[in-house]
Write a protein that holds these residues in place. Structure first.
Motif, PDB file in Angstrom:
ATOM      1  N   TRP A 199       0.831  -1.197   0.000  1.00 42.11           N
ATOM      2  CA  TRP A 199       0.000   0.000   0.000  1.00 42.11           C
ATOM      3  C   TRP A 199       0.873   1.257   0.000  1.00 42.11           C
ATOM      4  O   TRP A 199       0.523   2.271  -0.611  1.00 42.11           O
ATOM      5  N   GLU A 200       2.028   1.203   0.675  1.00 39.92           N
ATOM      6  CA  GLU A 200       2.927   2.361   0.678  1.00 39.92           C
ATOM      7  C   GLU A 200       3.391   2.694  -0.731  1.00 39.92           C
ATOM      8  O   GLU A 200       3.372   3.872  -1.146  1.00 39.92           O
ATOM      9  N   ARG A 201       3.828   1.680  -1.479  1.00 37.90           N
ATOM     10  CA  ARG A 201       4.311   1.916  -2.843  1.00 37.90           C
ATOM     11  C   ARG A 201       3.165   2.365  -3.746  1.00 37.90           C
ATOM     12  O   ARG A 201       3.347   3.233  -4.600  1.00 37.90           O
ATOM     13  N   TRP A 202       1.977   1.759  -3.593  1.00 39.88           N
ATOM     14  CA  TRP A 202       0.844   2.159  -4.428  1.00 39.88           C
ATOM     15  C   TRP A 202       0.509   3.638  -4.210  1.00 39.88           C
ATOM     16  O   TRP A 202       0.283   4.386  -5.164  1.00 39.88           O
ATOM     17  N   ALA A 203       0.478   4.080  -2.946  1.00 39.90           N
ATOM     18  CA  ALA A 203       0.172   5.477  -2.648  1.00 39.90           C
ATOM     19  C   ALA A 203       1.254   6.403  -3.194  1.00 39.90           C
ATOM     20  O   ALA A 203       0.956   7.465  -3.768  1.00 39.90           O
ATOM     21  N   GLU A 204       2.503   5.995  -3.069  1.00 39.21           N
ATOM     22  CA  GLU A 204       3.603   6.831  -3.548  1.00 39.21           C
ATOM     23  C   GLU A 204       3.601   6.951  -5.070  1.00 39.21           C
ATOM     24  O   GLU A 204       3.721   8.060  -5.615  1.00 39.21           O
ATOM     25  N   VAL A 205       3.458   5.819  -5.776  1.00 40.12           N
ATOM     26  CA  VAL A 205       3.491   5.819  -7.239  1.00 40.12           C
ATOM     27  C   VAL A 205       2.325   6.608  -7.820  1.00 40.12           C
ATOM     28  O   VAL A 205       2.462   7.298  -8.830  1.00 40.12           O
ATOM     29  N   ASN A 206       1.167   6.545  -7.177  1.00 43.09           N
ATOM     30  CA  ASN A 206      -0.032   7.178  -7.730  1.00 43.09           C
ATOM     31  C   ASN A 206      -0.358   8.519  -7.087  1.00 43.09           C
ATOM     32  O   ASN A 206      -1.410   9.112  -7.363  1.00 43.09           O
ATOM     33  N   GLY A 207       0.562   9.029  -6.251  1.00 41.00           N
ATOM     34  CA  GLY A 207       0.381  10.357  -5.682  1.00 41.00           C
ATOM     35  C   GLY A 207      -0.766  10.483  -4.709  1.00 41.00           C
ATOM     36  O   GLY A 207      -1.397  11.547  -4.617  1.00 41.00           O
ATOM     37  N   VAL A 208      -1.057   9.418  -3.987  1.00 44.03           N
ATOM     38  CA  VAL A 208      -2.136   9.445  -2.999  1.00 44.03           C
ATOM     39  C   VAL A 208      -1.531   9.811  -1.650  1.00 44.03           C
ATOM     40  O   VAL A 208      -0.699   9.076  -1.114  1.00 44.03           O
TER      41      VAL A 208
END
Length: 304
Positions: A199-208
Motif C-alpha cells: 500500500w505504501e508503494r501504491w500510494a507513492e506511485v499514484n500520488g495518494v
C-alpha cells in the motif's frame, strides 16, 4: 471355455457383415478361398449351416442370424478394450510446478480447454510457493513469478502482473477519503523486493497522500485476502487478473483506475527431456490463453 478357433469366428463375422466372402477376404487380407475354408470349419464345429451360398452372394441362415450380432458386439468390445489399453500405454505425462494462487485464480478454470485439445497428455500440477529445481527431473516445467534468475532455462514471458485496490461494492468506496477510513488488507510476500506491491508503494506511485497504511489485516495467501475482500472485511491491493471472475460477476469492484506494476509471469523449462514436445504444447497453449484473456479484458474495457 470351449470356443471355436478365433480365426474362424473372425472370418464368419466379416463375411456376415459384408454378405460376401470376397469383401471379407479383402478386409482381413486373405484369399476368398481362405474365408470359405474358415467358415466351413466353423460350420463343422457347430454342426449347423451358417450361410446359404448363392452365385454372387452369401445369405445368413437362421443360425447365422443368431450368431452374427453376438460376435459383432464381441469384436467391437475387443477393439474398444484394446484401444483403451493402447492409449493408456502411450499416454504422456507432464508435471508443471505452479504457485497455488495462480493455479486457483487463473489456471484451473482454463485447463478443461487444454485437456480437450490434448486428451492423451496426463497433466499433473505441482502447486507450491517454493522454487523447484527443474534440472532434478521432479517436474518438467514451471510457471514462475518474478525477475529470475532463470539461468540455463528456456523462458517464455506470459504477462506482466499489475495490482490495484479491490473491494466489495458493499463498502461503497468511491474516493480517497473513503479509502482512508477503510480497513486495508495486506499480503505477506515470501521474498519481498523493490517491486513487491504494498500500500505504501501504491500510494507513492499514484500520488495518494495521507493514506494510513500501518493498520489492517495481513494474509500469507492472496486467495484468502481476496475472499476476505469479497466478505467486505476490507480493501485488498491485488491482481485484477487473479480476481477477474469475481470482478466480472460483481462480487468485487475496482474503485480506482490506479495500478502498480509487478513482475512478469514466465513459463520456464529446460528444453530437454523425453517429453519436450508435451512441454512445448503446454507452453504454446498457455501463451494462446494469455492472448485470449488480454483480448477479453480489452473488449470489456471498451464496453465499459
Amino acid at each position: 471355455m470351449s470356443l471355436p478357433p478365433l480365426a474362424a469366428l473372425r472370418a464368419f463375422e466379416a463375411a456376415a457383415r459384408h454378405q460376401s466372402f470376397k469383401k471379407a477376404a479383402a478386409e482381413i487380407a486373405v484369399t476368398p478361398t481362405a474365408i470359405s475354408h474358415q467358415v466351413r470349419l466353423l460350420e463343422e464345429t457347430l454342426g449347423v449351416r451358417l450361410f446359404d451360398r448363392k452365385p454372387r452372394q452369401v445369405v445368413l441362415t437362421q443360425a447365422g442370424q443368431e450368431l452374427y450380432p453376438v460376435l459383432r458386439d464381441g469384436f467391437v468390445s475387443f477393439a474398444n478394450a484394446i484401444d483403451r489399453v493402447r492409449r493408456r500405454k502411450t499416454s504422456r505425462g507432464l508435471t508443471v510446478s505452479v504457485l497455488p494462487s495462480f493455479a486457483a485464480k487463473w489456471l484451473l478454470r482454463r485447463l478443461p480447454d487444454f485437456q480437450k485439445r490434448h486428451p492423451d497428455i496426463h497433466l499433473h500440477l505441482h502447486t507450491s510457493a517454493e522454487v523447484v529445481d527443474l534440472a532434478s527431473g521432479t517436474v518438467d516445467a514451471a510457471i514462475r513469478y518474478g525477475r529470475g534468475p532463470h539461468h540455463g532455462l528456456v523462458v517464455q514471458t506470459m504477462f506482466r502482473e499489475t495490482f490495484a485496490p479491490i473491494c466489495s461494492p458493499a463498502l461503497g468506496i468511491q474516493g480517497f477519503d473513503d479509502l482512508s477510513r477503510a480497513t486495508l488488507l495486506h499480503l505477506d510476500w515470501l521474498n519481498p523486493d523493490d517491486v513487491t506491491p504494498t500500500w505504501e508503494r501504491w500510494a507513492e506511485v499514484n500520488g495518494v497522500e495521507g493514506l494510513g497504511t500501518s493498520g489492517g489485516i495481513s494474509f500469507s495467501d492472496d486467495t484468502h485476502a481476496i475472499q476476505a475482500a469479497i466478505a467486505g472485511q476490507g480493501v485488498v491491493l491485488a491482481s485484477p487478473a487473479m480476481a477477474r471472475e469475481e470482478i466480472n460477476t460483481g462480487l468485487l469492484t475496482m474503485p480506482f483506475d490506479l495500478y502498480l506494476e509487478g513482475h512478469n509471469y514466465h513459463f520456464v523449462h529446460t528444453g530437454r527431456g523425453n517429453n519436450r514436445g508435451e512441454v512445448e504444447m503446454f507452453g504454446d497453449w498457455l501463451l494462446a490463453e494469455v492472448k485470449k484473456s488480454q483480448l477479453h479484458l480489452e473488449n470489456s474495457l471498451i464496453d465499459d
